[in-house]
Design a protein around this motif. Structure first.
Motif, short mmCIF file in Angstrom:
data_model
loop_
_atom_site.label_atom_id
_atom_site.label_comp_id
_atom_site.label_asym_id
_atom_site.label_seq_id
_atom_site.Cartn_x
_atom_site.Cartn_y
_atom_site.Cartn_z
N ILE A 32 72.64 72.20 90.47
CA ILE A 32 72.10 71.21 91.58
C ILE A 32 71.05 70.18 90.75
N SER A 33 70.21 70.80 89.89
CA SER A 33 69.31 69.77 89.12
C SER A 33 70.02 68.99 88.18
N TYR A 41 70.01 64.79 88.28
CA TYR A 41 69.86 64.06 87.20
C TYR A 41 71.06 62.89 87.03
N VAL A 42 72.31 63.58 87.07
CA VAL A 42 73.35 62.43 86.87
C VAL A 42 73.37 61.41 87.98
N LEU A 43 72.99 61.69 89.38
CA LEU A 43 73.10 60.90 90.50
C LEU A 43 71.98 59.88 90.15
N ILE A 44 70.88 60.26 89.69
CA ILE A 44 69.51 59.34 89.46
C ILE A 44 69.87 58.43 88.44
N PHE A 45 69.97 59.01 87.18
CA PHE A 45 69.73 58.25 85.97
C PHE A 45 71.40 57.71 85.77
N GLY A 46 72.43 58.39 85.76
CA GLY A 46 73.62 58.11 85.53
C GLY A 46 74.31 57.08 86.44
N PHE A 47 74.01 57.19 87.92
CA PHE A 47 74.91 56.53 88.73
C PHE A 47 74.15 55.22 89.07
N SER A 77 79.46 55.40 77.68
CA SER A 77 78.62 54.96 78.82
C SER A 77 77.31 55.96 78.83
N TYR A 78 76.42 55.58 79.64
CA TYR A 78 75.18 56.20 79.49
C TYR A 78 75.35 57.53 80.24
N LEU A 79 76.20 57.71 81.28
CA LEU A 79 76.54 58.78 82.11
C LEU A 79 77.14 59.89 81.12
N ALA A 80 78.05 59.31 80.21
CA ALA A 80 78.79 60.40 79.26
C ALA A 80 77.77 60.62 78.52
N PHE A 81 76.84 60.02 77.86
CA PHE A 81 75.64 60.13 77.01
C PHE A 81 74.83 61.42 77.64
N LEU A 82 74.65 61.35 78.98
CA LEU A 82 73.76 62.11 79.48
C LEU A 82 74.25 63.71 79.64
N VAL A 83 75.47 63.86 79.90
CA VAL A 83 76.14 64.92 79.99
C VAL A 83 75.73 66.13 79.04
N PRO A 84 75.88 66.08 78.01
CA PRO A 84 75.52 67.05 76.84
C PRO A 84 74.16 67.20 76.87
N GLY A 85 73.31 66.41 76.75
CA GLY A 85 71.76 66.54 76.91
C GLY A 85 71.38 67.63 78.04
N LEU A 86 71.94 67.26 79.40
CA LEU A 86 71.56 68.10 80.46
C LEU A 86 72.14 69.68 80.30
N ILE A 87 73.46 69.82 79.79
CA ILE A 87 73.82 71.01 79.47
C ILE A 87 73.09 71.64 78.48
N MET A 88 72.83 71.29 77.44
CA MET A 88 71.93 71.78 76.38
C MET A 88 70.59 72.19 77.05
N LEU A 123 82.12 71.90 83.87
CA LEU A 123 83.38 71.57 84.67
C LEU A 123 83.07 70.89 85.86
N VAL A 124 81.70 70.93 86.40
CA VAL A 124 81.32 70.41 87.57
C VAL A 124 81.24 68.81 87.29
N PHE A 125 80.61 68.29 86.00
CA PHE A 125 80.54 67.16 85.42
C PHE A 125 82.05 66.51 85.28
N LEU A 126 82.95 67.43 85.08
CA LEU A 126 84.27 66.63 84.97
C LEU A 126 84.74 65.91 86.18
N PHE A 127 84.34 66.09 87.27
CA PHE A 127 84.46 65.46 88.45
C PHE A 127 83.70 64.14 88.55
N PHE A 128 82.84 63.81 87.70
CA PHE A 128 82.08 62.58 87.81
C PHE A 128 82.25 61.86 86.61
N VAL A 129 82.73 62.19 85.45
CA VAL A 129 82.62 61.38 84.43
C VAL A 129 83.80 61.96 83.37
N LYS A 130 84.53 61.00 82.80
CA LYS A 130 85.74 61.35 82.00
C LYS A 130 84.97 61.83 80.57
N ILE A 131 85.22 63.14 80.25
CA ILE A 131 84.70 63.56 79.21
C ILE A 131 85.39 64.90 78.74
#
Length: 252
Positions: free
Chosen positions: A30-31, A35-41, A53-64, A122-130
């Motif tokens: 959820i958190s 972050y993706v909704l606020i910063f990415g979108f 894109s910044y959204l794709a850039f954000l994904v690895p950082g959030l996972i780690m 897996l959840v992020f795959l619904f929002f960004v192509k990565i």
């Protein structure tokens, strides 16, 4: 090696995870989505870093970020709770070596971190192509970063005398280093002084290396990041084994 005892301890940690699923599984997902909704979108929808894109850039950082937090909290809380209710005394008299006890706690943290990391991806795959750029490095950074912070969690739990002590390292070290480690930004965008300062942040190498494994994008050589992570995880692991063998705040 007492494989039955080791497997039993690892299994116990996974059962504990299932029983507190609302505390350890859903909050990171959820958190991360927030972050993706606020910063990415919103803030970063028209912003690119490198060729992504910044959204794709954000994904690895959030996972780690979640791998780091989960692995530390799982091992720290599990061991401290064992000390608090004297469950650890039963493990100390079991036919298991100190390294087997340490590995049991560490494997439990690594499994939980790996599961949550892949679930978030897996959840992020619904929002960004990565996609995963390098599978080997993807697994490498998840496992060794989890190993490092799970070991740090054990060390902190051994030192802690009350629950509040567990939050000290998280609040004053992990969280600040995470936010300055490149979760939400690239150090290439920073002024030269702060860019050089970021190179002294060990969490930067964990995040940057993992980002390369997903995007093929990094600010430093990925081999340098991999080496830093390996050395840190080895030191933390050996130190946690040493403290267990010494019986630091375990034997009364």
């Amino acid at each position: 090696m007492n494989w039955v005892g080791l497997w039993t301890l690892v299994k116990r940690e996974q059962v504990r995870t299932v029983k507190i699923i609302n505390q350890v599984i859903w909050p990171p997902i959820i958190s991360s989505l927030l972050y993706v909704l606020i910063f990415g979108f919103s803030l970063g929808k028209n912003f690119e870093i490198g060729d992504v894109s910044y959204l794709a850039f954000l994904v690895p950082g959030l996972i780690m970020m979640n791998v780091i937090m989960v692995s530390y909290e799982e091992s720290a809380s599990s061991l401290f709770l064992g000390k608090f209710i004297n469950y650890i005394q039963e493990l100390l008299i079991a036919p298991m070596s100190y390294i087997e006890l340490v590995l049991g706690f560490l494997f439990g943290s690594i499994v939980r971190s790996f599961f949550i990391a892949n679930l978030i991806l897996l959840v992020f795959l619904f929002f960004v192509k990565i996609s995963i750029f390098n599978v080997f490095l993807y697994l490498y950074f998840i496992i060794f970063v989890s190993l490092f912070f799970a070991s740090v969690g054990l060390i902190t739990a051994l030192w802690a005398e009350k629950f509040d002590n567990l939050a000290i390292f998280n609040t004053f070290f992990i969280t600040p280093l995470l936010f300055f480690g490149g979760v939400f930004h690239s150090i290439d965008l920073l002024p030269e002084f702060f860019k050089k300062l970021s190179l002294f942040n060990p969490l930067f190498y964990m995040i940057d290396g993992f980002r390369y494994s997903l995007l093929g994008l990094s600010s430093v050589d990925v081999l340098v990041s991999a080496a830093v992570v390996f050395v840190l995880s080895l030191i933390a692991f050996l130190f946690s084994v040493y403290l267990f063998k010494k019986g630091y705040k375990l034997k009364f």
